[in-house]
Motif scaffolding. Sequence first.
Motif, mmCIF file in Angstrom:
data_model
loop_
_atom_site.group_PDB
_atom_site.id
_atom_site.type_symbol
_atom_site.label_atom_id
_atom_site.label_comp_id
_atom_site.label_asym_id
_atom_site.label_seq_id
_atom_site.Cartn_x
_atom_site.Cartn_y
_atom_site.Cartn_z
ATOM 1 N N SER A 106 0.403 -1.177 -0.013
ATOM 2 C CA SER A 106 -0.156 0.403 0.153
ATOM 3 C C SER A 106 1.415 1.349 -0.025
ATOM 4 O O SER A 106 2.178 1.263 -0.747
ATOM 5 C CB SER A 106 -0.841 -0.528 0.982
ATOM 6 O OG SER A 106 -0.125 0.185 2.512
ATOM 7 N N CYS A 107 0.139 2.389 -0.174
ATOM 8 C CA CYS A 107 0.868 3.288 -0.072
ATOM 9 C C CYS A 107 1.925 3.897 1.218
ATOM 10 O O CYS A 107 3.007 4.602 1.338
ATOM 11 C CB CYS A 107 -0.083 4.647 0.267
ATOM 12 S SG CYS A 107 -1.077 4.926 -1.249
ATOM 13 N N SER A 108 1.522 3.161 2.071
ATOM 14 C CA SER A 108 2.043 3.226 3.732
ATOM 15 C C SER A 108 3.225 1.985 4.269
ATOM 16 O O SER A 108 4.302 2.153 5.052
ATOM 17 C CB SER A 108 1.454 3.191 5.120
ATOM 18 O OG SER A 108 0.595 1.704 4.739
ATOM 19 N N THR A 109 2.814 0.889 3.288
ATOM 20 C CA THR A 109 3.378 0.166 3.353
ATOM 21 C C THR A 109 4.125 -0.893 2.314
ATOM 22 O O THR A 109 2.992 -0.989 1.668
ATOM 23 C CB THR A 109 2.878 -0.948 3.974
ATOM 24 O OG1 THR A 109 3.195 -0.863 5.844
ATOM 25 C CG2 THR A 109 4.260 -2.504 5.063
ATOM 26 N N ILE A 110 5.076 -1.300 1.665
ATOM 27 C CA ILE A 110 5.123 -1.252 0.628
ATOM 28 C C ILE A 110 6.536 -3.071 1.058
ATOM 29 O O ILE A 110 7.144 -3.373 1.620
ATOM 30 C CB ILE A 110 6.135 -0.786 -0.487
ATOM 31 C CG1 ILE A 110 5.909 0.242 -0.392
ATOM 32 C CG2 ILE A 110 6.949 -2.537 -1.307
ATOM 33 C CD1 ILE A 110 6.322 1.273 -1.372
ATOM 34 N N PHE A 111 5.373 -3.893 0.945
ATOM 35 C CA PHE A 111 6.812 -5.813 0.928
ATOM 36 C C PHE A 111 7.259 -5.959 -0.401
ATOM 37 O O PHE A 111 6.823 -5.941 -1.217
ATOM 38 C CB PHE A 111 4.928 -6.789 0.859
ATOM 39 C CG PHE A 111 4.719 -6.667 2.547
ATOM 40 C CD1 PHE A 111 5.325 -6.433 3.443
ATOM 41 C CD2 PHE A 111 3.557 -5.862 2.016
ATOM 42 C CE1 PHE A 111 4.597 -6.399 4.759
ATOM 43 C CE2 PHE A 111 2.848 -5.214 3.829
ATOM 44 C CZ PHE A 111 3.658 -6.131 4.580
ATOM 45 N N LEU A 112 8.496 -6.424 0.213
ATOM 46 C CA LEU A 112 9.448 -6.994 -0.928
ATOM 47 C C LEU A 112 9.929 -8.424 -0.903
ATOM 48 O O LEU A 112 10.446 -8.857 -0.028
ATOM 49 C CB LEU A 112 10.414 -5.526 -0.831
ATOM 50 C CG LEU A 112 10.667 -4.163 -1.497
ATOM 51 C CD1 LEU A 112 11.788 -3.632 -1.290
ATOM 52 C CD2 LEU A 112 9.540 -4.204 -2.564
ATOM 53 N N ASP A 113 10.419 -8.886 -2.260
ATOM 54 C CA ASP A 113 11.384 -10.116 -1.494
ATOM 55 C C ASP A 113 12.819 -9.618 -2.263
ATOM 56 O O ASP A 113 13.450 -9.403 -3.454
ATOM 57 C CB ASP A 113 9.916 -11.293 -3.232
ATOM 58 C CG ASP A 113 11.121 -12.297 -2.630
ATOM 59 O OD1 ASP A 113 12.101 -12.030 -2.342
ATOM 60 O OD2 ASP A 113 11.135 -12.483 -4.625
ATOM 61 N N ASP A 114 13.501 -9.866 -0.953
ATOM 62 C CA ASP A 114 14.752 -9.337 -0.960
ATOM 63 C C ASP A 114 15.763 -10.932 -1.429
ATOM 64 O O ASP A 114 16.702 -11.487 -2.050
ATOM 65 C CB ASP A 114 15.055 -9.421 0.057
ATOM 66 C CG ASP A 114 14.651 -10.416 0.708
ATOM 67 O OD1 ASP A 114 14.486 -11.279 1.099
ATOM 68 O OD2 ASP A 114 15.403 -10.349 2.669
ATOM 69 N N ASN A 115 14.975 -12.071 -2.453
ATOM 70 C CA ASN A 115 15.864 -12.990 -2.851
ATOM 71 C C ASN A 115 15.878 -13.177 -4.262
ATOM 72 O O ASN A 115 14.996 -12.800 -5.345
ATOM 73 C CB ASN A 115 15.103 -14.889 -2.507
ATOM 74 C CG ASN A 115 15.775 -15.268 -2.784
ATOM 75 O OD1 ASN A 115 16.762 -15.635 -2.712
ATOM 76 N ND2 ASN A 115 14.882 -16.523 -3.241
ATOM 77 N N THR A 116 17.133 -12.371 -4.004
ATOM 78 C CA THR A 116 17.461 -12.358 -5.994
ATOM 79 C C THR A 116 18.535 -13.398 -5.995
ATOM 80 O O THR A 116 19.507 -14.135 -4.989
ATOM 81 C CB THR A 116 18.008 -11.391 -5.811
ATOM 82 O OG1 THR A 116 19.502 -10.420 -5.570
ATOM 83 C CG2 THR A 116 17.084 -9.784 -5.461
ATOM 84 N N VAL A 117 19.091 -13.372 -7.579
ATOM 85 C CA VAL A 117 20.092 -14.845 -8.002
ATOM 86 C C VAL A 117 21.473 -14.129 -7.241
ATOM 87 O O VAL A 117 22.598 -15.255 -7.090
ATOM 88 C CB VAL A 117 20.422 -14.466 -9.520
ATOM 89 C CG1 VAL A 117 21.106 -13.734 -10.130
ATOM 90 C CG2 VAL A 117 20.926 -15.900 -9.890
#
Length: 347
Positions: A106-117
């Motif tokens: 949302s505008c207040s909270t952003i969830f990220l996937d920190d799993n990268t190659v």
Amino acid sequence: MGSTNSCCVSSSPKLRRNAHSRLESYNPEPELSREDTGCNLQHISDRENVDELNMEYNPSDHPRASTIFLSKSQTDVREKRKSVFVNHLTHIDESKHGSTRRKHSSCSTIFLDDNTVSQPNLKFTIKCVSLAIYYHIKNRDTDGGMRQDIFDEKLHPLSKSEVPSDYDRHDPEQKQIYRFVRTLFSAAQLTAECAIVTLVYLERLLTYAEIDIGPGNWKRIVLGAILLASKVWDDQAVWNVDYCQILKDITVEDMNELERQFLELLQFNINVPSSVYAKYYFDLRSLSETNSLSIPLEPLSRDKAQRLEAISRLCDDKYKDARRAAKKRSASVDNLVGLRWVPAILS
């Protein structure tokens, strides 16, 4: 100068010396057929295609060969898909009643996937590698491959406790494999990249040595793969004596012998190309999606947001500089095109 022994002889390809140092006309030899000249030999690319036929047997060496663990996991895909479909229907039913809530950005909270190659998540990667080992054991060849005594837990126990008589009959659960791998990685402070290289070495061992991983040898095979991967990947390698501190009842001599025989069975091929590494990473992600392993999502913190903003600003500045340089080069070319050539007056 007129002597026949003079060295000033024409070097024309039409003439050559005979045995009596006289010059005679050169008669060209008849043309040879393709069979005589060897033109019917295979091109090097054709010979490489022959090797590509065997790529499926060497997935740890070729980036286009499918990994063994992913192919072995396909036997349970239908059951997994059924369970995923049932869980999806259950989730829809529960969401209607408001019993569950999913994370949404949302505008207040952003969830990220920190799993990268380039920077995989440690816990998630260990779970996926443990699941891959689980499928290796579960769907192993029933006929059985070659047996190596160095990996037999009965002959080389990891603890002083007595090994049960049926130690090689009951397949370990996925949680048991995960606890074993996680304990070694936590105690030795190994990285997630090392876990992926461990899986590469494990499949390379099974392919090169033509052995199967089972209930009686999986721990020592995994231990040998982790031991070798930690030394090859990490700059500050963990010594064999350090693993003896983790596994209290194992000796340094046993660890040294395990490492030596593991290397011999790998034919000392410890190179892992970046393309092979990336293939295993993405296949592990595919395995996690098939088995409903959720990739951890973390909320975007202020520090991480500032770092992302700084990286974005730096990339934007580099892009603008590149565009300015391209415009300058195009302008200089236009100036050259506009010039007219005039005849020079020489005095």
